[in-house]
Write a protein that holds these residues in place. Structure first.
Motif, PDB file in Angstrom:
ATOM      1  N   ASN A   1       0.892  -1.169  -0.138  1.00 46.63           N
ATOM      2  CA  ASN A   1      -0.350  -0.371   0.479  1.00 46.63           C
ATOM      3  C   ASN A   1       0.660   0.754   0.321  1.00 46.63           C
ATOM      4  O   ASN A   1       0.664   2.299  -0.931  1.00 46.63           O
ATOM      5  CB  ASN A   1      -1.362  -0.131   1.151  1.00 46.63           C
ATOM      6  CG  ASN A   1      -2.199   0.993   1.133  1.00 46.63           C
ATOM      7  OD1 ASN A   1      -1.236   2.112   2.920  1.00 46.63           O
ATOM      8  ND2 ASN A   1      -3.050   1.295   0.285  1.00 46.63           N
TER       9      ASN A   1
ATOM     10  N   GLU B   1       2.276   1.719  -3.347  1.00 43.46           N
ATOM     11  CA  GLU B   1       0.645   2.346  -4.655  1.00 43.46           C
ATOM     12  C   GLU B   1       0.471   3.564  -4.334  1.00 43.46           C
ATOM     13  O   GLU B   1       0.754   4.611  -5.269  1.00 43.46           O
ATOM     14  CB  GLU B   1       0.123   1.070  -3.850  1.00 43.46           C
ATOM     15  CG  GLU B   1      -0.489   0.435  -4.380  1.00 43.46           C
ATOM     16  CD  GLU B   1      -1.769   0.112  -3.304  1.00 43.46           C
ATOM     17  OE1 GLU B   1      -1.496  -1.555  -3.438  1.00 43.46           O
ATOM     18  OE2 GLU B   1      -2.431   0.109  -2.859  1.00 43.46           O
TER      19      GLU B   1
ATOM     20  N   GLU C   1       1.499   6.906  -6.471  1.00 45.13           N
ATOM     21  CA  GLU C   1       0.921   8.257  -6.854  1.00 45.13           C
ATOM     22  C   GLU C   1       1.544   9.284  -6.723  1.00 45.13           C
ATOM     23  O   GLU C   1       1.603  10.148  -7.390  1.00 45.13           O
ATOM     24  CB  GLU C   1      -0.207   8.126  -6.193  1.00 45.13           C
ATOM     25  CG  GLU C   1      -0.951   6.731  -6.576  1.00 45.13           C
ATOM     26  CD  GLU C   1      -1.711   6.967  -7.657  1.00 45.13           C
ATOM     27  OE1 GLU C   1      -2.273   7.840  -8.188  1.00 45.13           O
ATOM     28  OE2 GLU C   1      -2.131   6.096  -9.073  1.00 45.13           O
TER      29      GLU C   1
ATOM     30  N   TYR D   1      -5.441   0.033   0.549  1.00 43.58           N
ATOM     31  CA  TYR D   1      -4.563  -0.959  -0.058  1.00 43.58           C
ATOM     32  C   TYR D   1      -5.678  -1.195  -1.264  1.00 43.58           C
ATOM     33  O   TYR D   1      -6.602  -1.562  -1.209  1.00 43.58           O
ATOM     34  CB  TYR D   1      -4.177  -1.909   0.630  1.00 43.58           C
ATOM     35  CG  TYR D   1      -3.880  -2.932  -0.391  1.00 43.58           C
ATOM     36  CD1 TYR D   1      -2.425  -3.243  -0.800  1.00 43.58           C
ATOM     37  CD2 TYR D   1      -4.893  -3.996  -0.929  1.00 43.58           C
ATOM     38  CE1 TYR D   1      -2.100  -3.868  -1.147  1.00 43.58           C
ATOM     39  CE2 TYR D   1      -4.496  -5.199  -0.753  1.00 43.58           C
ATOM     40  CZ  TYR D   1      -3.135  -5.262  -1.508  1.00 43.58           C
ATOM     41  OH  TYR D   1      -2.451  -6.554  -2.420  1.00 43.58           O
TER      42      TYR D   1
ATOM     43  N   ASP E   1      -2.828  -2.748  -6.694  1.00 43.22           N
ATOM     44  CA  ASP E   1      -2.492  -2.076  -8.492  1.00 43.22           C
ATOM     45  C   ASP E   1      -1.311  -1.514  -8.141  1.00 43.22           C
ATOM     46  O   ASP E   1      -1.315  -1.068  -9.147  1.00 43.22           O
ATOM     47  CB  ASP E   1      -3.695  -1.429  -8.815  1.00 43.22           C
ATOM     48  CG  ASP E   1      -3.849   0.372  -8.154  1.00 43.22           C
ATOM     49  OD1 ASP E   1      -3.314   0.304  -6.767  1.00 43.22           O
ATOM     50  OD2 ASP E   1      -4.285   0.770  -8.626  1.00 43.22           O
ATOM     51  N   PHE E   2      -0.120  -1.868  -7.384  1.00 45.49           N
ATOM     52  CA  PHE E   2       1.457  -0.942  -7.785  1.00 45.49           C
ATOM     53  C   PHE E   2       1.555  -1.117  -9.039  1.00 45.49           C
ATOM     54  O   PHE E   2       1.503   0.082  -9.178  1.00 45.49           O
ATOM     55  CB  PHE E   2       2.415  -1.875  -6.762  1.00 45.49           C
ATOM     56  CG  PHE E   2       3.331  -1.128  -7.399  1.00 45.49           C
ATOM     57  CD1 PHE E   2       3.837   0.803  -7.036  1.00 45.49           C
ATOM     58  CD2 PHE E   2       4.152  -1.637  -7.854  1.00 45.49           C
ATOM     59  CE1 PHE E   2       5.000   0.632  -7.240  1.00 45.49           C
ATOM     60  CE2 PHE E   2       5.472  -1.395  -7.704  1.00 45.49           C
ATOM     61  CZ  PHE E   2       5.819  -0.311  -7.792  1.00 45.49           C
TER      62      PHE E   2
ATOM     63  N   ARG F   1      -0.013   1.329 -11.001  1.00 47.05           N
ATOM     64  CA  ARG F   1       0.306   2.397 -10.624  1.00 47.05           C
ATOM     65  C   ARG F   1       1.794   3.238 -11.228  1.00 47.05           C
ATOM     66  O   ARG F   1       2.055   4.493 -11.728  1.00 47.05           O
ATOM     67  CB  ARG F   1      -0.061   2.933  -8.842  1.00 47.05           C
ATOM     68  CG  ARG F   1      -0.958   2.563  -8.759  1.00 47.05           C
ATOM     69  CD  ARG F   1      -1.474   2.973  -7.479  1.00 47.05           C
ATOM     70  NE  ARG F   1      -3.084   2.607  -6.703  1.00 47.05           N
ATOM     71  CZ  ARG F   1      -3.457   3.506  -5.951  1.00 47.05           C
ATOM     72  NH1 ARG F   1      -2.060   4.071  -5.255  1.00 47.05           N
ATOM     73  NH2 ARG F   1      -4.515   3.015  -6.218  1.00 47.05           N
TER      74      ARG F   1
END
Length: 180
Positions: free
Chosen positions: A43, A46, A50, A67, A70-71, A74
């Motif tokens: 998380n 991620e 972003e 969380y 979808d890292f 991203r």
């Protein structure tokens, strides 16, 4: 930009590969980052993706959300944002630092947290030597500021003949000998 984008890309792709290999039952495992289990670390990655994508677009830093798992997606957007020449110009309005410094910060995050994730989940991790060297050089220059800002923990002593990766880990406050 020309010399950093390949390093950022390799580090990001390697970390994304590690994230993809995390199994559901590993999400609760501890990591070298005391406050994060594996799920929290992913998380955090991620959010890092972003945040640095928004900074590359000269926007305010993104807030951390829950969380999402979808890292890798991203991270692709982060690399796309940094691939624009204007992303490298000037000072970030959101962070007040030169854009080149922010790119280096992102690189350090990818290498250090890639190691964290690999170590926590028992995956192999051998980052590109050129990437580690660049991350180490930047981190050595910024270590005290990073500690003052709570980004790095107290330095961990490593042997004089330690590998560049172990030296990087030590500077950031990680124990290269950490095991779950």
């Amino acid at each position: 930009m020309e010399d950093m984008m390949p390093l950022m890309t390799r580090a990001t792709e390697q970390t994304a590969s590690l994230v993809r290999a995390v199994r559901q039952e590993q999400l609760g495992l501890p990591t070298p980052c005391e406050k994060y289990d594996v799920k929290d670390l992913v998380n955090h990655l991620e959010w890092v993706a972003e945040m640095f994508a928004s900074l590359a677009r000269q926007e305010a830093p993104a807030e951390q959300g829950p969380y999402a798992g979808d890292f890798p997606e991203r991270a692709e957007r982060t690399l796309a944002a940094w691939s624009r020449p204007e992303a490298w110009e000037g000072v970030s309005p959101g962070m007040g630092m030169p854009m080149t410094s922010l790119a280096h910060m992102y690189l350090v995050d990818m290498v250090a947290h890639g190691w964290d994730l690999a170590r926590a989940t028992g995956q192999e991790y051998a980052p590109d030597p050129e990437t580690v060297a660049r991350a180490l050089s930047f981190t050595e220059q910024m270590a005290e500021k990073g500690r003052q800002g709570g980004v790095f923990g107290p330095a961990v002593a490593v042997p004089d003949d330690a590998s560049p990766l172990d030296r990087l880990l030590g500077v950031t406050g990680r124990d290269p000998a950490w095991t779950p």
